[in-house]
Design an enzyme around this catalytic site. Sequence first.
Site, PDB file in Angstrom:
ATOM      1  N   ASN A  12       0.844  -1.183   0.000  1.00 38.89           N
ATOM      2  CA  ASN A  12       0.000   0.000   0.000  1.00 38.89           C
ATOM      3  C   ASN A  12       0.885   1.240   0.000  1.00 38.89           C
ATOM      4  OD1 ASN A  12      -1.617   2.250   0.902  1.00 38.89           O
ATOM      5  ND2 ASN A  12      -3.172   0.772   1.541  1.00 38.89           N
ATOM      6  N   HIS A  14       0.169   4.382  -0.136  1.00 35.46           N
ATOM      7  CA  HIS A  14      -0.284   5.465   0.732  1.00 35.46           C
ATOM      8  C   HIS A  14       0.234   5.262   2.160  1.00 35.46           C
ATOM      9  CE1 HIS A  14      -2.922   7.014  -2.387  1.00 35.46           C
ATOM     10  NE2 HIS A  14      -3.437   5.811  -2.533  1.00 35.46           N
ATOM     11  N   ASP A  71      -1.461  -3.086  10.751  1.00 36.14           N
ATOM     12  CA  ASP A  71      -2.844  -3.325  10.378  1.00 36.14           C
ATOM     13  C   ASP A  71      -3.667  -2.212  11.010  1.00 36.14           C
ATOM     14  OD1 ASP A  71      -4.720  -4.709   8.902  1.00 36.14           O
ATOM     15  OD2 ASP A  71      -5.288  -6.035  10.549  1.00 36.14           O
ATOM     16  N   THR A  72      -4.606  -1.694  10.240  1.00 35.32           N
ATOM     17  CA  THR A  72      -5.407  -0.560  10.687  1.00 35.32           C
ATOM     18  C   THR A  72      -6.881  -0.851  10.471  1.00 35.32           C
ATOM     19  OG1 THR A  72      -3.668   1.057  10.233  1.00 35.32           O
ATOM     20  CG2 THR A  72      -5.925   1.891  10.269  1.00 35.32           C
ATOM     21  N   TYR A 153     -11.218   5.065   4.373  1.00 37.61           N
ATOM     22  CA  TYR A 153     -12.387   5.771   4.905  1.00 37.61           C
ATOM     23  C   TYR A 153     -12.109   7.254   5.180  1.00 37.61           C
ATOM     24  CZ  TYR A 153     -14.195   1.046   5.680  1.00 37.61           C
ATOM     25  OH  TYR A 153     -14.633  -0.252   5.514  1.00 37.61           O
ATOM     26  N   ASP A 154     -10.982   7.764   4.731  1.00 38.52           N
ATOM     27  CA  ASP A 154     -10.599   9.148   5.032  1.00 38.52           C
ATOM     28  C   ASP A 154     -11.676  10.188   4.693  1.00 38.52           C
ATOM     29  OD1 ASP A 154      -8.245   8.220   6.054  1.00 38.52           O
ATOM     30  OD2 ASP A 154      -6.946   9.089   4.516  1.00 38.52           O
ATOM     31  N   LYS A 174      -3.075  15.838   8.040  1.00 37.00           N
ATOM     32  CA  LYS A 174      -3.524  14.559   8.574  1.00 37.00           C
ATOM     33  C   LYS A 174      -2.554  14.042   9.630  1.00 37.00           C
ATOM     34  CE  LYS A 174      -4.729   9.811   7.236  1.00 37.00           C
ATOM     35  NZ  LYS A 174      -4.859   8.826   6.138  1.00 37.00           N
TER      36      LYS A 174
END
Length: 198
Positions: A12, A14, A71-72, A153-154, A174
């Site tokens: 990922n 990002h 993991d988020t 989900y930002d 952020k």
Amino acid sequence: MKNSVLVFATNNKHKADEIRQVLGEGFEIKTLRDAGILIDIPEPHATLKENAREKSSVIKKLTGKDCFSEDTGLEVFALNGAPGVKSARYAGDEANAEQNIKKLLADMVGMDNRTAQFRTVISFMRGEQEYQFEGICKGQVTLAEKGVGGFGYDPVFIPEGADKTFGEMTMAEKAMFSHRKKATEQFISFLKNEAWQG
């Protein structure tokens, strides 16, 4: 001084960019793709901690190198903590971020309590030992998407103390609230205190 190389068990971009920004100079982050590891690691467990451990352990076994993963999950209190560990697959195993957001907003129609939190767990494998670091960002789920920045989900999450969603913020803005930054700062402190050399 030579940078310490850290293998990050993710593809990922990002997430890698966010962590690079927090780590700053002195560390070089290599994603799985950067390291020539072209696999997707399953996330079969019921908790973020277990999934993070799964990813770092797999890469440690494959490479023999010290590495880390994360993991988020977005935990919505009115949904008993969902989507949580299934955040990336909330609308199905092949779902994209837009589909996950639509399902979340649909599931929350009519709900007054929109309190939620992002939780990040970093798992660092050093030798045979695992270390974990956790960051939490509390906030609210919006009624509709706002902004096109960020990922996941930002666009539907406003952190406490802010008046706009993560999706409306720059990466620097952020970072002032970020759950991932909080976990990463603990990780950095550990690395520096341990005088770890990759």
